[in-house]
Design an enzyme around this catalytic site. Structure first.
Site: not given
Ligand code: NAD
Length: 517
Positions: A248-249, A253, A270, A304
């Site tokens: 995720g974002s 992370g 990731e 991503c």
């Molecule tokens: P997001 O960070 O908003 O959410 C991702 C996941 O994390 C969701 O399931 C969310 O519920 C969970 N989450 C959020 N905060 C959390 C916390 N504090 N503790 C535990 N879990 C938590 O991201 P998004 O909007 O769903 O996706 C887009 C982002 O993901 C972009 O920044 C993109 O670059 C990244 N991404 C990276 C990869 C990679 O492989 N590097 C792949 C896909 C997406």
């Protein structure tokens, strides 16, 4: 800003049509929708319609799920790895059978165009293939011992419960990259999917459950917990989760990493990317244009690995911008399930606002919007957010290009020397993917070398997106440093034991130490 009418091939589907399609696709995959009935509404980015009403797990339920997974681990870790591979093989067969159903859900919940949604499910099938082969290849090394009559070796054992947190934009593939490897490595998986794509999760989970059930294995080997960040937080903090694989974002992370580290757990992060292509003077500009348009505008800029910056030599920048802008003006934006559409919707209003704000900031920083930036299909779909992907020429040192905006904005910067281009490529805090378009082999080699790109993915004459399953996937710096899918990524899901066996009948000590008693 310039906008043009979208060349959509047909009207957007209505709310009922989308909801019915989603329900039947999920049920065809074995999603138990009645069991998950609740009051959390899920909307489709295609037209903003409500397509699911589901119950979310509470953070308190996470404990029970992890305990069930820990209990399942005791049996699963003793199943021979090739037999675990057979479950993954069956899972792959089910994915092949239901590829269209699952892809339909990816389109309806994440807004991906059909061919990319099918491609996402294909990635699941591919990682299963890789994992099945791996299930007979989980080997360690035998190392020369310095002591006579001793054998020194590495043994790889299952690690324990793996918690997977995934993002909306790869609602099923990322989970499968983790799960296929974790399963053959002997680990149960507890999955917290994106709260935006719960039907995808229930459907994908349904297929894996069927494979486990047919093999006669404990259903708790694979579990799914619907819910928002608070459910993820509970999973991350749980001491019973040996590995947290979180996608995720970077913001997410940053929250997850320290929590897992504080309890000495293992994490695989990731996170966000800010990917660039260098276009050198010798580049085939036709090839570069096609590569750039796919990577920058495909998936409506919501990968991503989306290309967010083109770093173009000053001698070719005007021509390249003209070619890319011409392609952008003709990009079919619209219903992602319609034939010929190449750009589907943004996820929601928030994504649209971020897109608009980033364009405003770019203009304020001296940028010039060459094409795109406007909202489209506003009348046909007032609750959906379709945009024309934008190309913006920017001063090379502008700070705004260092931020990942999860929308289709391509910043174009120009350079004079390759060293300058590499410095621009590496100037951002993220380090996921990069590429160079060149016909000069020395330039290509330099870009791939130690003084070249600092990213986890470095491509030549290909865009930044569309990785294959066989390589390790992931990036450096604020992208988190994790590696998933191919190569030796499986090692993250196992623990290594260094074992020394003494069959000499003597007790020689290492380093020549003597200790006579
Ligand atoms: P997001 O960070 O908003 O959410 C991702 C996941 O994390 C969701 O399931 C969310 O519920 C969970 N989450 C959020 N905060 C959390 C916390 N504090 N503790 C535990 N879990 C938590 O991201 P998004 O909007 O769903 O996706 C887009 C982002 O993901 C972009 O920044 C993109 O670059 C990244 N991404 C990276 C990869 C990679 O492989 N590097 C792949 C896909 C997406």
């Amino acid at each position: 800003m310039t906008t043009t009418a979208p060349p959509t091939s047909r009207a957007l589907p209505g709310p009922e049509e989308v909801a019915d399609l989603a329900r039947s696709a999920a049920q065809a995959c074995g999603a138990d929708l009645p069991a998950h009935q609740g009051d959390r509404e899920g909307r489709s980015p295609v037209n903003g319609a409500v397509i699911s009403r589901l119950a979310w797990t509470s953070p308190e339920d996470v404990d029970a799920a992890v305990e069930a997974a820990r209990a399942a681990y005791l049996g699963w870790r003793t199943v021979p790895a090739p037999a675990r591979g057979a479950v993954v093989k069956r899972w792959a067969q089910l994915l092949v059978e239901h590829q269209v159903d699952l892809a339909t859900l990816v389109t309806l919940e994440a807004g991906k165009v059909t061919s990319e949604a099918l491609g996402e499910v294909q990635e699941m099938i591919d990682i299963c293939d890789l994992a099945v082969g791996l299930s007979r290849q989980l080997f360690g090394r035998t190392i020369a011992s310095e002591r006579p009559g001793h054998r020194l070796m590495e043994t790889w054992h299952p690690l324990g419960v793996v918690g997977v947190i995934s993002a909306f934009n790869f609602p099923v593939a990322v989970w499968s990259w983790n799960t296929a490897l974790a399963l053959v490595c002997g680990d149960p998986v507890v999955w917290k999917p994106s709260e935006r794509t719960p039907l995808c999760a229930l459907a994908a989970h349904g297929l894996l459950q069927r494979a486990l059930e047919e093999g006669g294995y404990d259903a708790s080997v694979a579990q799914v917990l619907l819910g928002g960040p608070e459910v993820g937080e509970a999973l991350v903090a749980h001491p019973g989760v040996a590995l947290v694989s979180a996608t995720g974002s970077t913001r997410m992370g940053r929250a997850v990493g320290p929590v897992v580290a504080a309890r000495f757990g293992r994490s695989l992060l990731e996170l966000g990317g800010n990917n660039a292509a260098v276009v050198a003077p010798s580049a085939d500009l036709g090839l570069a244009t096609r590569g750039i348009v796919f990577s920058a505008a495909g998936t409506a800029g919501q990968r991503c690995t989306t290309m967010r910056r083109a770093i173009v030599h000053s001698s070719v920048v005007d021509e390249l911008v003209e070619r890319v802008a011409a392609a952008y003006r003709n990009l079919p934006v619209g219903d992602p399930s319609a034939d010929g559409t190449l750009v589907g919707p943004l996820l929601d209003r928030r994504s649209f606002d971020a897109f608009t704000a980033a364009l405003g900031a770019a203009v304020e920083a001296g940028g010039e919007v060459v094409v795109g930036g406007g909202r489209e299909l506003t009348e046909a779909a007032p609750d959906a957010y379709y945009v024309r992907p934008a190309v913006v020429r920017m001063p090379a040192q502008a700070e705004v290009v260092h931020t990942e905006t999860f929308a289709p904005i391509l910043y174009v910067l120009s350079y004079e020397t390759l060293e300058e281009a590499v410095a621009l490529n590496n100037a951002v805090p993220q380090g996921l993917s990069s590429s160079i378009f060149t016909r000069d082999q020395a330039e290509a080699e330099l870009f791939c070398s130690v003084v070249g790109s600092d990213c986890g993915i470095v491509n030549v004459n290909i865009g930044t997106s569309g990785a294959e399953i066989g390589g390790a996937f992931g990036g450096e710096k604020e992208t988190g440093g994790g590696r998933e899918s191919g190569s030796d990524a499986w090692r993250a899901y196992m623990r290594r034991a260094t074992t020394t066996v003494n069959y000499s009948g003597e007790l020689p000590l290492a380093q020549g130490v003597t200790f006579e008693v």
